[in-house]
Design an enzyme around this catalytic site. Sequence first.
Site, mmCIF file in Angstrom:
data_model
loop_
_atom_site.group_PDB
_atom_site.id
_atom_site.type_symbol
_atom_site.label_atom_id
_atom_site.label_comp_id
_atom_site.label_asym_id
_atom_site.label_seq_id
_atom_site.Cartn_x
_atom_site.Cartn_y
_atom_site.Cartn_z
ATOM 1 N N ARG A 69 1.919 1.524 10.565
ATOM 2 C CA ARG A 69 1.413 1.725 9.200
ATOM 3 C C ARG A 69 2.588 1.666 8.240
ATOM 4 N NH1 ARG A 69 -3.062 4.083 7.013
ATOM 5 N NH2 ARG A 69 -3.831 4.652 9.072
ATOM 6 N N SER A 116 -10.493 -6.557 9.216
ATOM 7 C CA SER A 116 -11.713 -5.977 8.661
ATOM 8 C C SER A 116 -12.467 -7.116 8.015
ATOM 9 C CB SER A 116 -11.340 -4.967 7.580
ATOM 10 O OG SER A 116 -11.756 -3.688 7.925
ATOM 11 N N ARG A 121 0.833 -1.199 0.000
ATOM 12 C CA ARG A 121 0.000 0.000 0.000
ATOM 13 C C ARG A 121 0.868 1.249 0.000
ATOM 14 N NH1 ARG A 121 -4.989 -1.920 4.004
ATOM 15 N NH2 ARG A 121 -5.314 -3.886 2.882
#
Length: 418
Positions: free
Chosen positions: A272, A347, A257
């Site tokens: 992150r 998620s 990402r």
Amino acid sequence: MLDRKLLRKDPQIVVEAARAKNEKIDMEQWLEADANRRALMLEIEELRKQRNQLSKAVSIKRRAGENADEEMNKSREIGTKLGALESRVTEIDSLLASIEMSFPNIPDPDVPVGGEKDNVILKTRGKVPEFNFQPKPHWELMEDVFQPEAASRIAGSNFILFRGWAAKLQRTLISWMLDYHIENGMEEVWAPFVAKPESMTATAQLPKMDDDMYKIGRDDLYLIPTGEVPITNLYRDQLLEETSLPVRLCGYTPCFRREAGSYGKDNRGLNRVHQFEKVEMVRLEHPERSEDAHLELLDHAVAMLELLGIPYRVLLLASGDLSFAAAKCFDIEIWSAGQEKWLEVSSISNFRDFQARRGNMRFRPAGGGKPRYIHTLNGSGLALPRLIISLVENGQQADGSIKLPQVLAERMGTEVIR
RNA sequence: GGAGAGGUGGCCGAGCUGGUUUAAGGCGUACGCCUGCUAAGCGUAUGUAGGGGAAACUCUACCGAGGGUUCGAAUCCCUCCUUCUCCGCCA
């Protein structure tokens, strides 16, 4: 992608769904283009019918040795008209398709409307550890084995590098989680870590997330941002038998990402990063059973946290926090003792038939009948960096050593990492 | 990377000297018949999407994708994608 019949019949539902998800859409433009298209198609089909009849007449006359110039001339005229109308339809089709790609999935009725503050905490489990000393963040506890400077030298900032026990711990966790899923009836999948634009479109990373993904322009490929992409696309353009549902899959992949625009306070250490490892669960389900399957995936994920003894809480996401393709989503957050905050580690989403439409994934009902779209679901099970944060920070002891939960101690060959 | 051969309905597979093929046949599936049961056998039905119709039904498109030639393309031409075989390269 949504059902065109729904768009025509109840455009207001789609408009409201987009508003709830903070997506801008132009429904008026779609409705107008759709009406134009249908009017044009009516005209085109009539002309084609005439041309087919003329062609048949030519064939018959020729066979009989008669002259068919009149029919051929008429047919040629029709062909010219058709060409013009057809090119207009082609234009409208691409307009419609691009507008439809911007329509997000519709949230389920039980999804709260609102933003992040409206997420509902469904449950909190486990005991948040207390210390008689000041707990340290993971980057201090892992100084010898987590080396962001080295990763940065190799690949740039916000990539990570593990060595020694951290590398082994990650590998052990991946293997343990996969084994856990296999025991629970899932099939392990090893899939490519890059994917074509069509695959990205099917699972709906494209068009919206283009800027957040690494792209290999020379080969027109993307690095996958989640295992969801290759594993779900395993069934793109496939027609399944109803009896083969549900399909339960799991797999390990790295996730890439770009995290464009997210540099700032929350990205220190492992919080992150540009590449992280993840075990993903994917489920293809009968439309009437996706609701239950969604809860099942949630159970699988939290059961692992129970085994690891990590405190967690489960959130039902509000509409504004839902991803573009999701109809409903649970987030699982785990406790980070060194940073004293909750971190999202999973998620779990139900996409209903949204991805199946884009990817043309269907099943034939038992007993025959028309193929129907399947429902797709997926969930992290689980994401590695934050899991490691929690294990390290929550397990730390006064002397800086780290106590491992029993299930890992067995596999790591030690109860305490020093 | 080079050479060659393919991509047709859920699957297999014909058609590919352009026009009764609006895709033969088989398998699978559904229903019926037959049959102690099962299997086999027989009969009928069965692609997907969109339009029209109360319905029976009917029209249109789709033979990897996109262009082109033609009155007319699964069939001829071009480009691209993809699969397989052989060669080359390589962990």
